[in-house]
Design an enzyme around this catalytic site. Structure first.
Site, mmCIF file in Angstrom:
data_model
loop_
_atom_site.group_PDB
_atom_site.id
_atom_site.type_symbol
_atom_site.label_atom_id
_atom_site.label_comp_id
_atom_site.label_asym_id
_atom_site.label_seq_id
_atom_site.Cartn_x
_atom_site.Cartn_y
_atom_site.Cartn_z
ATOM 1 N N GLN A 193 0.819 -1.221 0.000
ATOM 2 C CA GLN A 193 0.000 0.000 0.000
ATOM 3 C C GLN A 193 0.850 1.269 0.000
ATOM 4 O O GLN A 193 0.655 2.177 -0.802
ATOM 5 C CB GLN A 193 -0.944 -0.004 1.211
ATOM 6 N N TYR A 225 6.385 -9.509 15.988
ATOM 7 C CA TYR A 225 6.439 -8.539 14.880
ATOM 8 C C TYR A 225 6.980 -7.201 15.387
ATOM 9 O O TYR A 225 7.904 -6.624 14.799
ATOM 10 C CB TYR A 225 5.047 -8.357 14.270
#
Length: 283
Positions: A11, A125
């Site tokens: 994106q 993460y």
């Protein structure tokens, strides 16, 4: 100006390349099929050959839940990949922007996190993204670290597209209402990143759209603006268990943007309106 952008198929990378191209810069966007950031030699040779003036590193392993079980791949992309690119940037004298995340924080409290607050990631993460930040700071003398959250853009999947898809078959949805943060529209963020690489106001920045909301409030606004008749039930994090822990507080202060003369991004509601207009035009 020649700018190398990783994560072009995502994106943000896509919008950054579009923005730079519109400004007349030579933009080189690469996806994982074009350049494997985990391969040190490939990165070194590619960057040396391209010889960019700046690198905007948008590529990342972002599958938050999957990362808890796929740790080696997550580490290789987010930490080693960043190390390879930062080292190559130093070699050719390129400016470097590392895109980071709200997940570097523990999500405790209700106050917006400052750029100077000490990261304390709770998931794998977030840990790898924080390690990536540290790699950039150790490898380079001058750098930009830009933390973003709740990302949405035209090129890829995101929360808004998911909500709209679900609205086709559901008239009632349960959405988490006790996690707060700010959406980030990549179309709004891209100009800021291009502005940054033209100057020397290095440092850590938070750069999401203005204003805060919960995921449930975000969903309600999506349906309101899209004229969808869907009831949103606000539920707790505990009622929607996920493999990785989600930060309840992803509010981030944009103080450093203002201090350094950068224009804050538009309000998230306005960003959403602009995004939906674009999205529906493309249908």
């Amino acid at each position: 100006m020649k700018v190398l952008v990783t994560g072009y198929t995502g994106q943000l990378g896509y919008d950054v390349v579009c923005e730079g191209t519109n400004r007349g810069f030579k933009m080189i966007g690469v996806g994982s099929k074009d350049l494997d950031v985990t391969n040190e030699q490939d990165v070194y040779h590619y960057v040396k050959e391209v010889n960019p003036d700046a690198i905007i590193h948008c590529a990342a392993y972002t599958a938050v839940d999957k990362a808890e079980d796929d740790k080696q791949n997550c580490w290789n992309v987010n930490v080693e990949g960043t190390r390879h690119l930062a080292t190559a940037a130093k070699e050719v004298g390129a400016k470097f922007i590392y895109i980071s995340t709200d997940y570097v924080f523990d999500g405790e409290g209700e106050k917006p996190f400052l750029e100077t607050d000490t990261p304390n990631p709770v998931g794998y993460y977030g840990l790898t993204k924080h390690e990536g930040e540290k790699v950039v700071q150790v490898t380079l003398d001058e750098w930009f670290i830009v933390r973003i959250s709740w990302v949405f853009g035209i090129n890829g999947n995101n929360f808004i597209k998911t909500m709209l898809r679900l609205s086709e078959s559901r008239n009632e949805l349960n959405v988490v209402g006790d996690q707060f943060g700010s959406p980030t529209y990549t179309f709004d963020l891209a100009p800021l990143l291009i502005d940054m690489i033209q100057g020397d106001k290095y440092g850590i920045y938070h750069a999401s759209n203005e204003g805060f909301c919960s995921w449930a409030e975000f969903a309600k606004e999506i349906f309101k603006q899209a004229n969808k008749d869907v009831k949103v039930n606000s539920i707790t994090t505990e009622e929607y268990p996920t493999r990785a822990v989600r930060p309840k507080n992803s509010r981030m202060s944009k103080k450093q943007l203002v201090i350094n003369g950068f224009k804050p991004l538009p309000k998230w509601e306005d960003a959403l309106q602009h995004y939906l207009n674009k999205l529906f035009q493309e249908v």
